[in-house]
Design a protein around this motif. Structure first.
Motif, PDB file in Angstrom:
ATOM      1  N   TRP A 100     158.301  22.970  87.531  1.00  0.00           N
ATOM      2  CA  TRP A 100     157.654  24.258  87.806  1.00  0.00           C
ATOM      3  C   TRP A 100     157.377  24.416  89.298  1.00  0.00           C
ATOM      4  N   LEU A 101     156.907  23.343  89.938  1.00  0.00           N
ATOM      5  CA  LEU A 101     156.627  23.415  91.376  1.00  0.00           C
ATOM      6  C   LEU A 101     157.875  23.778  92.176  1.00  0.00           C
ATOM      7  N   LEU A 102     159.023  23.342  91.725  1.00  0.00           N
ATOM      8  CA  LEU A 102     160.270  23.611  92.424  1.00  0.00           C
ATOM      9  C   LEU A 102     160.868  24.966  92.079  1.00  0.00           C
ATOM     10  N   SER A 103     160.290  25.656  91.120  1.00  0.00           N
ATOM     11  CA  SER A 103     160.820  26.946  90.678  1.00  0.00           C
ATOM     12  C   SER A 103     160.306  28.076  91.555  1.00  0.00           C
ATOM     13  N   ASP A 104     160.956  29.227  91.430  1.00  0.00           N
ATOM     14  CA  ASP A 104     160.528  30.403  92.195  1.00  0.00           C
ATOM     15  C   ASP A 104     159.173  30.923  91.734  1.00  0.00           C
ATOM     16  N   ALA A 105     158.777  30.562  90.512  1.00  0.00           N
ATOM     17  CA  ALA A 105     157.475  31.022  90.012  1.00  0.00           C
ATOM     18  C   ALA A 105     156.322  30.464  90.840  1.00  0.00           C
ATOM     19  N   ALA A 106     156.511  29.280  91.413  1.00  0.00           N
ATOM     20  CA  ALA A 106     155.453  28.643  92.203  1.00  0.00           C
ATOM     21  C   ALA A 106     155.607  29.044  93.664  1.00  0.00           C
ATOM     22  N   ASP A 107     155.173  30.263  93.989  1.00  0.00           N
ATOM     23  CA  ASP A 107     155.255  30.704  95.381  1.00  0.00           C
ATOM     24  C   ASP A 107     153.944  30.370  96.110  1.00  0.00           C
ATOM     25  N   SER A 108     153.861  30.771  97.357  1.00  0.00           N
ATOM     26  CA  SER A 108     152.710  30.380  98.175  1.00  0.00           C
ATOM     27  C   SER A 108     151.387  30.887  97.607  1.00  0.00           C
ATOM     28  N   ALA A 109     151.362  32.117  97.156  1.00  0.00           N
ATOM     29  CA  ALA A 109     150.122  32.683  96.624  1.00  0.00           C
ATOM     30  C   ALA A 109     149.706  31.979  95.339  1.00  0.00           C
ATOM     31  N   VAL A 110     150.666  31.703  94.476  1.00  0.00           N
ATOM     32  CA  VAL A 110     150.376  31.023  93.212  1.00  0.00           C
ATOM     33  C   VAL A 110     149.854  29.617  93.475  1.00  0.00           C
ATOM     34  N   LEU A 111     150.463  28.899  94.407  1.00  0.00           N
ATOM     35  CA  LEU A 111     150.032  27.537  94.711  1.00  0.00           C
ATOM     36  C   LEU A 111     148.650  27.516  95.347  1.00  0.00           C
ATOM     37  N   ALA A 112     148.343  28.499  96.171  1.00  0.00           N
ATOM     38  CA  ALA A 112     147.007  28.568  96.765  1.00  0.00           C
ATOM     39  C   ALA A 112     145.944  28.778  95.694  1.00  0.00           C
ATOM     40  N   ALA A 113     146.239  29.618  94.711  1.00  0.00           N
ATOM     41  CA  ALA A 113     145.286  29.866  93.624  1.00  0.00           C
ATOM     42  C   ALA A 113     145.143  28.649  92.715  1.00  0.00           C
ATOM     43  N   LEU A 114     146.215  27.879  92.615  1.00  0.00           N
ATOM     44  CA  LEU A 114     146.206  26.708  91.732  1.00  0.00           C
ATOM     45  C   LEU A 114     145.442  25.533  92.324  1.00  0.00           C
ATOM     46  N   ALA A 115     145.402  25.418  93.626  1.00  0.00           N
ATOM     47  CA  ALA A 115     144.896  24.221  94.298  1.00  0.00           C
ATOM     48  C   ALA A 115     143.536  23.734  93.772  1.00  0.00           C
ATOM     49  N   PRO A 116     142.538  24.601  93.560  1.00  0.00           N
ATOM     50  CA  PRO A 116     141.248  24.096  93.072  1.00  0.00           C
ATOM     51  C   PRO A 116     141.317  23.511  91.665  1.00  0.00           C
ATOM     52  N   GLY A 117     142.378  23.810  90.948  1.00  0.00           N
ATOM     53  CA  GLY A 117     142.525  23.294  89.595  1.00  0.00           C
ATOM     54  C   GLY A 117     143.263  21.981  89.498  1.00  0.00           C
ATOM     55  N   LEU A 118     143.766  21.498  90.617  1.00  0.00           N
ATOM     56  CA  LEU A 118     144.501  20.240  90.629  1.00  0.00           C
ATOM     57  C   LEU A 118     143.598  19.103  91.070  1.00  0.00           C
ATOM     58  N   THR A 119     143.763  17.951  90.444  1.00  0.00           N
ATOM     59  CA  THR A 119     143.056  16.752  90.879  1.00  0.00           C
ATOM     60  C   THR A 119     143.998  15.894  91.712  1.00  0.00           C
ATOM     61  N   PRO A 120     143.439  15.013  92.532  1.00  0.00           N
ATOM     62  CA  PRO A 120     144.301  14.135  93.337  1.00  0.00           C
ATOM     63  C   PRO A 120     145.252  13.300  92.492  1.00  0.00           C
ATOM     64  N   GLU A 121     144.766  12.849  91.337  1.00  0.00           N
ATOM     65  CA  GLU A 121     145.611  12.025  90.485  1.00  0.00           C
ATOM     66  C   GLU A 121     146.806  12.803  89.954  1.00  0.00           C
ATOM     67  N   MET A 122     146.629  14.090  89.672  1.00  0.00           N
ATOM     68  CA  MET A 122     147.748  14.926  89.218  1.00  0.00           C
ATOM     69  C   MET A 122     148.817  15.047  90.294  1.00  0.00           C
ATOM     70  N   VAL A 123     148.394  15.322  91.526  1.00  0.00           N
ATOM     71  CA  VAL A 123     149.387  15.526  92.583  1.00  0.00           C
ATOM     72  C   VAL A 123     150.023  14.203  92.979  1.00  0.00           C
ATOM     73  N   ALA A 124     149.261  13.110  92.941  1.00  0.00           N
ATOM     74  CA  ALA A 124     149.866  11.807  93.203  1.00  0.00           C
ATOM     75  C   ALA A 124     150.926  11.502  92.156  1.00  0.00           C
ATOM     76  N   ALA A 125     150.616  11.796  90.899  1.00  0.00           N
ATOM     77  CA  ALA A 125     151.559  11.512  89.818  1.00  0.00           C
ATOM     78  C   ALA A 125     152.847  12.305  89.974  1.00  0.00           C
ATOM     79  N   VAL A 126     152.736  13.606  90.234  1.00  0.00           N
ATOM     80  CA  VAL A 126     153.948  14.418  90.318  1.00  0.00           C
ATOM     81  C   VAL A 126     154.762  14.034  91.544  1.00  0.00           C
TER      82      VAL A 126
END
Length: 463
Positions: free
Chosen positions: A99-125
């Motif tokens: 999903w992160l590599l798809s066109d659906a995950a654009d800059s605005a979407v990722l900025a809105a998502l950031a508070p919902g991600l934990t460090p462990e999630m981003v480390a894992a992906v």
């Protein structure tokens, strides 16, 4: 909870989530030193296959460091934004990568998502990503911050002017600052790593930088990178402080080894905000991190060093910093052995920090006993430029004569800006144009001994 994966005719066993994450990590010497690394490429792939099938929600249910024993864990859990997480809550780690590599995950979407991600999630992906994936995803994440200028805009690259001196000699520091400004460096910050912890010496350096910025009306900010407790004492003395600096790590115990906790950082942030020195914004914290810091303090709690590093970004995120810098190769080959490991770590750190909403920079660096050289640093510098890094270091000749390590030079930053068509912070660019240092396209103009810009820069610094 244990995890199993069939691969190569064998059933691989991972005793818990910490073990799974560690075995899925790219090979690095620090994890080998800690006894956490996969024993073979096959075991590493088995861990990645198992990790890809893990629901993202699992990281909300299994704390890697106990909640009761670690204030960083409590910060991560207590500040998690469930509403922001909802759009990806149904995904596995592998699905999240796609999903992160798809066109659906654009800059605005990722900025809105950031508070919902934990460090462990981003480390894992990130452990499932190739280098090009880390670059592609990070490039879509834009984090803009402001104090006296605007950093992080698309198509821009800032530079920390790092004029360190082995004896904190004011004239030596001033000469390096003049050199850097004439190369168009310094829009991120003019930041000195001091040799001395003497408050008198620190005050002298801060007043030197304040005099420079005030007399030149330069749209940038200053920082003396001393311990946060020293900065608090200086503020109490009425010394002009722009940015509050501190090295941070991903566990409470590691931060204690630095002599800090979250309460001390909050106190320093409040004291600096009360000075009201920012003209465009209130992002005034400056954090530095590095893979291996928790392990070197014996405070990693069985976590691999990249996951520990991502947890440090949760600490940084809580304080809305102007700058966050992964000093990627500084700790040494015990943690990142060679150029390949340093390059991979730099791309991981940048991507993970950006996904969490941080204004990420990178000190593209190595120590002289690492299996790396300046060509390796050129590669990482260029890849980070493509990935949209917010800032890099500008060190005279790329050789820090005080900290004794190799970084990136004023020339290196100039190469990156010219090659990739990157601009300086807009306010800083306009100021340099007014001095006659650059043209309207950001290209350096000739500055000879009689140039008015040289005379103006030298007056407050070298008098």
């Amino acid at each position: 909870m244990a995890y199993r994966q069939l691969l190569g005719g064998m059933l691989w066993h991972f005793e818990d989530l910490r073990s799974l994450l560690a075995r899925a990590s790219s090979l690095r010497s620090g994890d080998q030193l800690a006894g956490l690394a996969a024993g073979s490429a096959t075991e590493r792939m088995a861990a990645r296959l198992a990790l890809a099938e893990l629901p993202l929600k699992a990281f909300l249910n299994e704390a890697l460091v106990p909640y009761e024993a670690d204030e960083v864990t409590r910060l991560i859990v207590d500040t998690h934004d469930a509403a922001a997480f909802a759009p990806v809550a149904h995904l596995t780690v592998g699905d999240f990568r796609d999903w992160l590599l798809s066109d659906a995950a654009d800059s605005a979407v990722l900025a809105a998502l950031a508070p919902g991600l934990t460090p462990e999630m981003v480390a894992a992906v990130s452990k499932l990503m190739r280098n090009q994936d880390l670059i592609a995803v990070a490039r879509k994440c834009r984090v803009v911050t402001r104090f006296r200028n605007t950093l992080g805009l698309p198509g821009h690259l800032a530079v920390r002017l790092q004029p360190n001196h082995p004896t904190d000699d004011a004239r030596g520091i001033a000469a390096a600052i003049v050199d850097g400004l004439l190369y168009g460096a310094g829009d991120a910050v003019i930041g000195i790593n001091p040799v001395s912890d003497s408050l008198v010496q620190l005050e002298g350096l801060l007043r030197l930088l304040d005099q420079l910025i005030t007399q030149l009306d330069a749209p940038t900010q200053a920082c003396v990178l001393t311990h946060v407790s020293n900065t608090l004492a200086l503020i109490e003395r009425g010394v002009p402080v722009d940015l509050v600096f501190q090295s941070i790590a991903g566990t409470e115990d590691a931060n204690r080894s630095f002599g800090i906790d979250l309460a001390l950082l909050r106190e320093a942030q409040a004291a600096a905000l009360a000075q009201g020195r920012g003209s465009l914004g209130e992002n005034l914290m400056y954090f530095e991190t590095g893979q291996g810091s928790a392990l070197s303090a014996g405070a990693h709690h069985g976590l691999d060093q990249q996951t520990c590093e991502a947890r440090a970004y949760a600490v940084a995120r809580a304080f809305k910093p102007l700058l966050t810098n992964t000093v990627v190769g500084f700790i040494g080959p015990e943690y990142l052995f060679d150029g390949k490991q340093i390059l991979r770590a730099g791309l991981e750190d940048h991507c993970c920090g950006k996904l969490l909403g941080l204004p990420m920079g990178c000190d593209v660096c190595y120590t002289n006993h690492a299996e790396a050289d300046q060509d390796d640093m050129d590669n990482l510098l260029t890849l980070l430029g493509v990935a949209g890094v917010n800032f890099v270091m500008g060190v005279p000749g790329a050789d820090d004569i005080m900290l004794n390590y190799q970084s990136s030079s004023f020339h290196d930053a100039l190469y990156l800006r010219e090659t990739l068509g990157l601009r300086r912070a807009p306010e800083f660019q306009a100021w340099l144009e007014g001095l006659g240092v650059v043209d309207t396209q950001g290209r350096l103009l000739p500055v000879g001994p009689q140039h008015p810009a040289l005379a103006r820069l030298r007056q407050p610094l070298l008098a």
